[in-house]
Write a protein that holds these residues in place. Structure first.
Motif, PDB file in Angstrom:
ATOM      1  N   TYR A  15     -36.801  -7.146 114.489  1.00  0.00           N
ATOM      2  CA  TYR A  15     -35.990  -7.556 113.345  1.00  0.00           C
ATOM      3  C   TYR A  15     -34.700  -8.210 113.852  1.00  0.00           C
ATOM      4  O   TYR A  15     -33.635  -7.595 113.893  1.00  0.00           O
TER       5      TYR A  15
ATOM      6  N   ALA B 154     -41.184 -14.589 110.884  1.00  0.00           N
ATOM      7  CA  ALA B 154     -41.020 -15.445 112.058  1.00  0.00           C
ATOM      8  C   ALA B 154     -42.082 -15.121 113.093  1.00  0.00           C
ATOM      9  O   ALA B 154     -42.670 -14.028 113.084  1.00  0.00           O
ATOM     10  N   PRO B 155     -42.354 -16.058 114.014  1.00  0.00           N
ATOM     11  CA  PRO B 155     -43.257 -15.737 115.120  1.00  0.00           C
ATOM     12  C   PRO B 155     -42.602 -14.752 116.075  1.00  0.00           C
ATOM     13  O   PRO B 155     -41.385 -14.586 116.093  1.00  0.00           O
ATOM     14  N   GLY B 156     -43.441 -14.125 116.871  1.00  0.00           N
ATOM     15  CA  GLY B 156     -42.973 -13.097 117.793  1.00  0.00           C
ATOM     16  C   GLY B 156     -43.780 -11.841 117.578  1.00  0.00           C
ATOM     17  O   GLY B 156     -44.322 -11.624 116.482  1.00  0.00           O
TER      18      GLY B 156
ATOM     19  N   PHE C 146     -43.833 -16.940 123.176  1.00  0.00           N
ATOM     20  CA  PHE C 146     -43.191 -17.289 121.904  1.00  0.00           C
ATOM     21  C   PHE C 146     -43.449 -18.752 121.556  1.00  0.00           C
ATOM     22  O   PHE C 146     -43.708 -19.098 120.398  1.00  0.00           O
TER      23      PHE C 146
ATOM     24  N   TRP D 243     -50.809 -12.448 120.103  1.00  0.00           N
ATOM     25  CA  TRP D 243     -49.735 -12.424 121.101  1.00  0.00           C
ATOM     26  C   TRP D 243     -50.293 -12.199 122.507  1.00  0.00           C
ATOM     27  O   TRP D 243     -49.939 -12.901 123.453  1.00  0.00           O
TER      28      TRP D 243
ATOM     29  N   THR E 263     -47.072  -6.284 108.912  1.00  0.00           N
ATOM     30  CA  THR E 263     -45.651  -6.488 108.609  1.00  0.00           C
ATOM     31  C   THR E 263     -45.327  -6.246 107.138  1.00  0.00           C
ATOM     32  O   THR E 263     -44.157  -6.292 106.764  1.00  0.00           O
TER      33      THR E 263
ATOM     34  N   THR F 242     -40.403 -10.370 112.718  1.00  0.00           N
ATOM     35  CA  THR F 242     -41.455 -10.980 113.537  1.00  0.00           C
ATOM     36  C   THR F 242     -42.834 -10.530 113.048  1.00  0.00           C
ATOM     37  O   THR F 242     -42.992  -9.417 112.542  1.00  0.00           O
ATOM     38  N   SER F 243     -43.845 -11.403 113.240  1.00  0.00           N
ATOM     39  CA  SER F 243     -45.088 -11.169 112.503  1.00  0.00           C
ATOM     40  C   SER F 243     -46.369 -11.526 113.240  1.00  0.00           C
ATOM     41  O   SER F 243     -47.440 -11.501 112.644  1.00  0.00           O
ATOM     42  N   THR F 244     -46.301 -11.857 114.520  1.00  0.00           N
ATOM     43  CA  THR F 244     -47.510 -12.258 115.240  1.00  0.00           C
ATOM     44  C   THR F 244     -48.352 -11.028 115.575  1.00  0.00           C
ATOM     45  O   THR F 244     -47.832 -10.034 116.100  1.00  0.00           O
TER      46      THR F 244
ATOM     47  N   SER G  19     -46.349 -20.994 114.908  1.00  0.00           N
ATOM     48  CA  SER G  19     -45.053 -20.720 114.297  1.00  0.00           C
ATOM     49  C   SER G  19     -45.029 -21.249 112.874  1.00  0.00           C
ATOM     50  O   SER G  19     -45.994 -21.872 112.404  1.00  0.00           O
TER      51      SER G  19
END
Length: 412
Positions: A179, A172-174, A377, A365, A394, A358-360, A382
């Motif tokens: 988690y 997911a983005p972020g 966000f 970011w 990640t 989260t994976s950004t 995304s």
């Protein structure tokens, strides 16, 4: 005091072959495959299962694969990854960008497959530390909502042991390193709806001899925006999107038909039913008001269920994730409006936990406009964006979440 599951997970993932897993991920990303066509991806994953010592099965529900590792008495834990890509032209600029025109892993399923491959190796290598049965599933066609159900219909649970618990996760983005867990509703239901408006075509110079379906479609799009704002209570959540309108062939031709494609997202069956009834009523009413020669054709397509974690199961997994990945990395974001077909994989009455990773990247970011978390966000790429690119940092944490989640049940 650290739990046995956390201690063992940290031990088993201390020396992950991160470089090899990153190469595996890059290879998958370069070679995306659409829903139902995941032959190469499935083959790569089943190779990893076999190398780790799992019994392997292929061709389940099309291109689905599974690996089974029986390791004495104990519960059966199923870990799942979806494998399909999307019809999205890639715009990431990555050195390992998609080599397939118009197709990319815009939702991160290549990362999911990488995590599952890494977990297979780590858990198999550390089998002396746990007891039970592991079932690993590579699922096709999540994006079209049919893959999980197809595997079950094709006898998945006649070929592999029936699980006592199912675990899944999604990139997911972020900012990378969190988690999100929700011990209950975590993802929404989705229903696709197609509407065909029938008019009476003719020359653009003589609109009085026609019934223009384009004008009716325009009124319908506008009126549909009032369903959520005026027919759904403020305490309920729903999203209705008109994703496509198609009509006509030339500037001076009033077409015979107009077609609309809608996407509905809801978080309860009651709201879904009310929304569908409103869509049908409004479409029929607009066509009647326009004098259309026949009622609209309304077809319901792909349908994703709500994803509702078993609270106790999810809290158990979240607790071990906190131990393994650090205090403050696990939090409850509340339910998302995104959807999954993961629940179709779940046998009746079997608990499951589904969470996000989260994976950004830090660079992306930090460069995103905005000063607070939510502004950033909404600004970063995304899932389903042509710029979506999970950070390779990640890879190892995503393996650890699966390994530790499984060990929460396999270590007693």
């Amino acid at each position: 005091m650290t739990s046995a599951a956390a201690r063992i997970a940290l031990d088993l993932t201390a020396d992950l072959p991160v470089s090899g897993l990153e190469d595996f991920y890059r290879d998958l990303h370069r070679h995306p495959e659409l829903s139902g066509e995941e032959h190469r991806t499935a083959g790569k994953l089943v190779e990893r299962f076999a190398e780790a010592g799992f019994d392997t099965l292929e061709g389940i529900g099309g291109t689905g694969v599974a690996g089974v590792l029986r390791n004495g008495d104990g519960p059966t834990v199923l870990l799942r990854a979806d494998m399909d890509a999307l019809p999205v032209p890639e715009e990431t600029g990555l050195s390992y960008a998609s080599s397939v025109d118009g197709v990319m892993h815009a939702c991160g399923h290549d990362m999911h497959v990488t995590w599952l491959a890494g977990a297979a190796g780590a858990l198999a290598a550390g089998r002396d530390a746990w007891s039970g049965t592991l079932v690993l599933v590579g699922q096709p066609a999540e994006e079209t909502g049919v893959g999980a159900a197809a595997m079950v219909a094709d006898g998945l649970y006649e070929r592999v042991p029936r699980p006592d618990v199912l675990l899944g996760q999604h990139v997911a983005p972020g900012p990378a390193g969190f988690y999100p867990h929700s011990p209950g509703l975590i993802m929404s239901a989705t229903t696709d709806i197609d509407i065909v408006i029938h008019g009476r075509g003719g020359h653009g110079s003589r609109p009085e001899t026609t019934v223009d379906p384009v004008v009716t479609a325009a009124y319908l799009v506008t009126r549909l925006q009032t369903v959520v704002s005026r027919e759904i209570a403020a305490r309920d959540s729903a999203v209705l999107t008109v994703g496509r309108i198609e009509a006509g062939t030339r500037h001076n031709i009033i077409p015979t038909t107009a077609r609309l494609s809608l996407n509905l997202r809801t978080q309860s069956p009651d709201v879904r039913d009310r929304m569908l009834a409103a869509i049908r009523r409004i479409a029929t009413g607009e066509c009647l008001a326009a004098g259309c020669p026949s009622e609209p054709e309304i077809t319901f397509g792909n349908d994703f269920p709500i994803t509702v974690n078993d609270a106790d199961t999810d809290r158990r997994v979240a607790a071990v994730h906190t131990e393994v990945l650090g205090a403050g990395t696990v939090f409850d974001p509340g339910p998302a409006m995104g959807s999954e077909d993961f629940p179709h994989l779940v046998p009746d009455g079997v608990p499951y936990s589904y969470w996000f990773v989260t994976s950004t990247s830090a660079d992306v970011w930090d460069a995103a406009p905005g000063t607070d978390l939510m502004e950033k966000f909404h600004a970063v790429p995304s899932n389903h964006s042509p710029q979506f690119a999970p950070d390779l940092v990640t890879v190892a944490p995503g393996v650890r979440t699966l390994v530790s989640g499984a060990l929460a049940f396999l270590t007693g």
